[in-house]
Design an enzyme around this catalytic site. Structure first.
Site: not given
Ligand code: AMP
Ligand code: MG
Length: 534
Positions: A128-129, A148, A160, A211, A218, A292-293, A302
């Protein structure tokens, strides 16, 4: 627990939000191509094996430019270790690492994955980012590169696509700290800061972290195609992982009736067991161990609300948002097993044998305690090899009693091990009282200490202590240290970040003059609340 044969059940996990319109769209440019200039010559020996998989695995796109980028950190040491050109981190490439230009020869894309978050199926997630720039040969083998925080992707959901400076500094420093500790991790190549505002709980500013890792794949990547019932893509991805990243699976298959996918699960469980043993031994809490992490290569990946524990507390929850304590320190090893179970379920259509699958998973149940036992014995200076099973059991009792003692008094975990190492290294001349000072219950400590010294027996204490000083770090990225560096960086000064990076990349060295960084945390550190927001 029973494994559900997903192939028979069809697709029980309906994504929470369907992204099918985004999936597989090739050459989708989130930003107009003309706005991103490609640097003239490819600065890296690219190969891009991931793109050979085909469009159902990713969406091609461009990063979104960010305002007024400036270097926050450059890891010249990593660039040198990888054997990448000296000018890669030069000013000419600042726009590329900000996402404002394309690194010559890169092929940017975002991959799709799904996963279980906090024990629930979360459906489709994806990068997502994170934007994958490509894969380049290096002295450490092929390395993938990701930006990232370089803007939205089709998998951003309501996010975002940005990352704030605060969390990016934490990831940069922690990934390098983990590497310094010898713990498998993604690495941080550079960090670019921008004054562009990003809203989280408060208004913050943006940053783009670059990175690297041999692969960012994953558990969730495989779960995604299993949940879709797309066994062909699942097999294609599993074959890719085996062929390109875990070729040892071919030989390992002989242990599992020649089944390469059982071997894949076996290698991943083994690497995960090793990783978790190292996390536990160093007192690291990940904070968001969603599937997913979880890296298929057993890397720490992550970095969010992670924490190196200060006072030892098995129930410690580092993620302020984790109200149930699902990812508390002492639960991490079981959560890793739970996650491996999800992975096993995803691989079941390929392994095609439930009993065999469960048998592979059993490996974690014996492998993790063994790996943790070895790691803790090493911390005590008791070499892992040459031990009988009886000796291992007796040593584990010594470890357990110590951990209970540390927990009952919330003794500072890092400081304890370092002081103990010094005490042993001094061969008895360095007073154990230096360690004893950390305890209130002196009698209990003395009892444990007598047993420990008896166990060390006739060993050459100076020699054992030297090994312990290379096993028990002086410096870890405590929350308050990161916080000080973040506050300074937010006012435009990155010196503290640089200092921390220098200490953490060789955390077993003494670094004379920097004792304060190895001290007990200040009182305000306990007030710090780290959440998922980043
Ligand atoms: P995380 O909990 O950081 O591992 O993120 C979980 C999911 O949310 C992953 O698919 C990330 O890519 C997405 N994600 C987290 N933060 C953002 C962000 N600010 N914008 C878009 N996607 C996000
Ligand atoms: Mg993640």
């Amino acid at each position: 627990m029973n494994i559900v044969h997903r192939r028979q059940r069809g697709n029980p996990h309906k994504p929470t939000r369907t992204m099918s319109s985004c999936q597989g769209r090739d050459n989708v440019h989130m930003t107009s191509a003309s706005s991103l200039l490609e640097s003239s010559s490819p600065p890296l020996p690219w190969q891009h094996r991931l793109t050979q998989l085909g469009p159902q695995f990713f969406t091609r796109l461009h990063p979104t430019p960010v305002a007024a980028p400036a270097w926050a950190a450059r890891n010249h040491g990593l660039a040198a270790q990888l054997g990448w050109p000296g000018d890669l981190l030069g000013d000419a490439h600042l726009p590329a690492f900000a996402g404002n230009a394309l690194l010559g020869g890169s092929d940017p894309l975002a991959t799709v994955y799904s996963g279980h978050q906090f024990g629930q199926w979360a459906g489709q997630l994806g990068d997502g980012r994170a934007i994958w720039l490509g894969e380049a040969m290096s002295l450490l083998g092929p390395q993938e590169i990701q930006l990232k925080g370089a803007g939205p992707t089709p998998y951003s959901r309501r996010g975002d696509g940005r990352a704030v400076l605060r969390s990016s500094i934490r990831e940069y420093l922690c990934s390098e700290a983990m590497h310094g500790l010898g713990i498998p991790t993604t690495r941080a190549l550079c960090l670019v800061a921008s004054p562009e505002p990003v809203r989280r709980e408060t208004l913050e500013t943006a940053a783009v972290l670059t990175r690297t890792a041999p692969s960012f794949l994953r558990f969730g990547h495989l779960e995604h195609f299993a949940a879709q019932g797309d066994v062909d893509s699942l097999r294609q991805l599993a074959d890719h992982v085996i062929a390109k990243h875990l070729p040892e699976c071919h030989e390992r298959a002989t242990r599992w009736q020649g089944n390469p996918y059982a071997a894949l699960l076996d290698v991943v469980q083994e690497r995960t067991a090793q990783l978790l043993a190292q996390w536990q031994a160093v007192g690291f809490c990940h904070g968001v161990m969603n599937t997913d992490n979880m890296s298929l290569l057993g890397l720490t990946i992550d970095y969010g609300p992670f924490q190196f524990m200060d006072g030892f507390d098995p129930g410690h929850i580092c993620n302020h948002t984790d109200t149930q304590g699902r990812y508390a320190y002492s639960r991490q090893p079981n959560i890793a097993y739970w996650n491996l179970f999800c992975l096993a379920q995803a691989l079941l259509p390929l392994i095609d044998d439930q009993d065999l699958t469960l048998q592979v998973l059993e490996g974690y149940k014996t492998g993790f305690p063994r790996a943790l036992g070895d790691a803790m014995r090493a911390k005590l200076g008791l070499t892992a090899d040459l031990a009988t099973e009886g000796q291992r059991e007796a040593d584990w009792q010594l470890v357990e009693d110590l951990l209970q003692l540390l927990a009952s008094e919330r003794v500072d975990y890092t400081l304890f091990w370092r002081r103990l190492s010094h005490a042993v290294a001094s061969g008895g001349t360095h007073p154990m009282t230096f360690v004893q000072d950390l305890f209130l219950d002196q009698a209990r400590w003395q009892d444990w200490c007598d047993r420990y010294l008896a166990r060390l027996g006739q060993s050459d204490l100076a020699q054992v202590g030297q090994v312990m000083l290379r096993t028990n770090p002086k410096f870890v990225l405590r929350n308050h240290l990161a916080e000080i560096a973040i506050r300074q960086a937010q006012s435009g000064d990155f010196t503290e970040m640089d200092t921390l990076h220098n200490l953490l990349k060789s955390p077993f060295d003494e670094h004379a003059g920097f004792e304060a960084y190895a001290d007990l945390p200040p009182d305000w550190a306990s007030q710090l609340e780290i959440s998922c927001s980043s």
